[in-house]
Design a protein around this motif. Structure first.
Motif, mmCIF file in Angstrom:
data_model
loop_
_atom_site.group_PDB
_atom_site.id
_atom_site.type_symbol
_atom_site.label_atom_id
_atom_site.label_comp_id
_atom_site.label_asym_id
_atom_site.label_seq_id
_atom_site.Cartn_x
_atom_site.Cartn_y
_atom_site.Cartn_z
ATOM 1 N N THR A 112 -64.708 -19.125 -3.255
ATOM 2 C CA THR A 112 -64.882 -20.186 -4.286
ATOM 3 C C THR A 112 -64.102 -21.585 -3.668
ATOM 4 O OG1 THR A 112 -62.711 -19.407 -5.166
ATOM 5 C CG2 THR A 112 -64.673 -18.536 -6.143
ATOM 6 N N THR A 124 -66.660 -23.030 -6.198
ATOM 7 C CA THR A 124 -66.429 -23.981 -7.543
ATOM 8 C C THR A 124 -65.702 -25.212 -6.848
ATOM 9 O OG1 THR A 124 -64.502 -22.490 -7.679
ATOM 10 C CG2 THR A 124 -66.336 -21.949 -8.958
ATOM 11 N N MET A 164 -69.789 -23.605 -11.982
ATOM 12 C CA MET A 164 -69.887 -24.686 -11.244
ATOM 13 C C MET A 164 -70.802 -25.963 -11.589
ATOM 14 S SD MET A 164 -69.172 -26.305 -8.228
ATOM 15 C CE MET A 164 -69.403 -27.246 -6.868
#
Length: 516
Positions: free
Chosen positions: A444, A469, A496
């Motif tokens: 992430t 993200t 996201m």
């Protein structure tokens, strides 16, 4: 200790099993198809309405041997007992069967362990005779077999009875049992074999010690062409003016075993500006490599070794480093790289430019180091499948350019890492023009340059799943999807929202989906 899967078996000189209840004294009428008879037994069949006898067996030869097939009797020729009976199978599972022929004397003990190497597995002990083709009287006392001396066997002369012992091994860890097929299926344990190159054609296979590599890199390299019975050793020198070249002439099927005393076998020389490889072969001499790579460093004591002593220890080991000493390796499927905790650059450009390589070795390491796999398969244009990469925490440059220009590679391996590092995936699949799918990028939070140019030039790539993200790290996705397929599917983390469109974001023209 010798393992045995069978008790004594009886075969005649032609290699057929002899039914244990068939004796020369036995009268006719109880024989069945497949039984092997000597001349006396065949004579007792003549005139028996239950058997049909071929004309050329009506008067059996004194030393003849005959087999019943569908109620008819056929002569069976005697082979030379000094040769292997070709009728017997020559492989056990995927292992070759070894055979030893032992002359027996009545009443004299014989021990299989005196004739078969320790830790072999005996799969059959057969008995042969040119005189009597019946079950011999055998006794086993204190683990040793004795040819009986009772009844008709009292007058047995030397070389009238033989034992044929058939075995696989010696074991010494070379094989184990209960592989994928389970049970007692033998499977070769390549981690216990010396690093071996097996020629697929005629030519030469060799090992190069670069002139700038002194004894602090390599002390000596040895090879064997007779399965380790004898070794030829080349001792390295300091301040060499020329390379030390070890070249072995081979034909298809020839095996060369390798061992050494070395800290590092190949590397990138900044002064030369070139990749310095170790193994090479002549232009048309393809070969496979298997066995434990640690034999190059630990010599005879390689089994069980899992420690690397030096950075770059196996860097450029098979690399086609100057386009003149090429390296025609085809399969490294059974090449064992046993270390799970790596050192800096340990496999750096290991197969650089090996355009014939189709199958990579397994890469079990879970603790990586800087540059450990960098460029490992660079320009391996025939490589079709990538090895699994199980590490979840990465190191700087660890996979950088690992599959650069692997134009036959169709699918990326699973990439389970969740903790990334600077440049970890940079240019990893650059110009992999057959690559179509990337299923998992679970991290992430990205790191500096971690995905830079990762899929640049992958013109067939049409599916990427990336769960990032946080893509704020410096140049983390710079040109990562430059020149991929014009259309495809990009699966992103549902939370996201900061992806851009283009060569450094989500490819233009692709469909975007949220991961479920």
């Amino acid at each position: 200790m010798i393992k045995s899967k069978t008790d004594i078996t009886v075969r005649n000189a032609a290699g057929y099993k002899v039914n244990s209840n068939i004796l020369v004294e036995q009268t006719g009428g109880s024989y069945k198809s497949g039984d092997i008879l000597d001349a006396n037994a065949v004579e007792k069949l003549i005139g028996n309405s239950g058997q049909k006898v071929l004309p050329d067996c009506i008067i059996p030869e004194e030393d003849g041997l005959y087999q019943i097939k569908d109620s008819e009797v056929y002569p069976v020729a005697h082979p030379d007992l000094s040769t292997q009976p070709s009728i017997l199978p020559q492989r056990y599972g995927n292992l070759p069967i070894n055979e030893v022929l032992i002359p027996l004397t009545a009443g004299v003990e014989w021990d299989i362990s005196s004739y078969v190497p320790s830790d072999s597995m005996v799969i059959e002990c057969s008995l042969f005779s040119n005189e009597t083709f019946a079950s011999p009287l055998m006794e086993k006392k204190n683990g040793k077999w004795i040819l009986g001396v009772g009844n008709i066997y009292t007058d047995v002369e030397p070389n009238e009875w033989w034992a044929l012992v058939r075995y696989v091994g010696p074991d010494n860890g070379y094989y184990y049992y209960g592989g994928e097929g389970g049970g007692d299926t033998p499977v070769i344990d390549y981690s216990t074999r010396y690093l071996t190159t097996e020629a697929l054609g005629q030519g030469a296979i060799g090992f190069n010690i670069w002139s700038t590599m002194g004894t602090d890199y390599i002390t000596s390299i040895s090879y064997s062409t007779d399965n380790g019975q004898t070794w030829t050793t080349t001792n390295n020198e300091d301040d060499k003016e020329e390379n030390l070249v070890i070249k072995v002439e081979v034909n298809a099927g020839d095996k060369v075993l390798w061992k050494g005393d070395a800290q590092q076998t190949g590397f990138y020389d900044d002064n030369e500006g070139d990749y310095l490889g170790s193994f090479f072969s002549s232009e048309f001499c393809d070969f496979n490599a298997y066995g434990n790579v640690m034999s190059l460093c630990y010599g005879d004591n390689f089994i069980g070794q899992t420690t690397l002593n030096h950075d770059g220890q196996f860097s450029c080991l098979f690399s086609d480093y100057n386009d003149s000493e090429i390296c025609q390796i085809v399969s490294a499927e059974n090449l064992i790289l046993p270390v799970t905790t790596l050192t800096n650059g340990c496999y750096y450009y290991m197969f650089y430019g090996c355009k014939t390589l189709t199958i990579a070795p397994k890469l079990p390491a879970t603790t990586l180091a800087n540059n450990c796999y960098s460029g490992m398969f660079y320009n391996c244009t025939s490589l079709r499948k990538a090895p699994e990469l199980p590490a979840t925490t990465l190191a700087n440059n660890c996979y950088k350019s690992m599959f650069y220009n692997c134009t036959s590679l169709r699918k990326a391996p699973e990439l389970p890492a969740t903790t990334l590092a600077n440049n970890c995936y940079k240019s990893m699949f650059f110009d992999c023009t057959s690559l179509t799918t990337v299923h998992g990028l679970p991290a992430t939070t990205l790191a500096n340059n971690c995905y830079e140019s990762m899929f640049s030039g992958c013109t067939s790539l049409n599916y990427i799943k990336c769960l990032a993200t946080d893509i704020s790290a410096d140049m983390c996705t710079s040109n990562w999807v430059y020149n991929v397929a014009a259309s495809g599917t990009f699966v992103k983390n549902a939370s996201m929202s900061s992806w851009t469109t283009g060569t450094s974001g989500i490819p233009s023209g692709w469909t975007v989906q949220n991961a479920s």
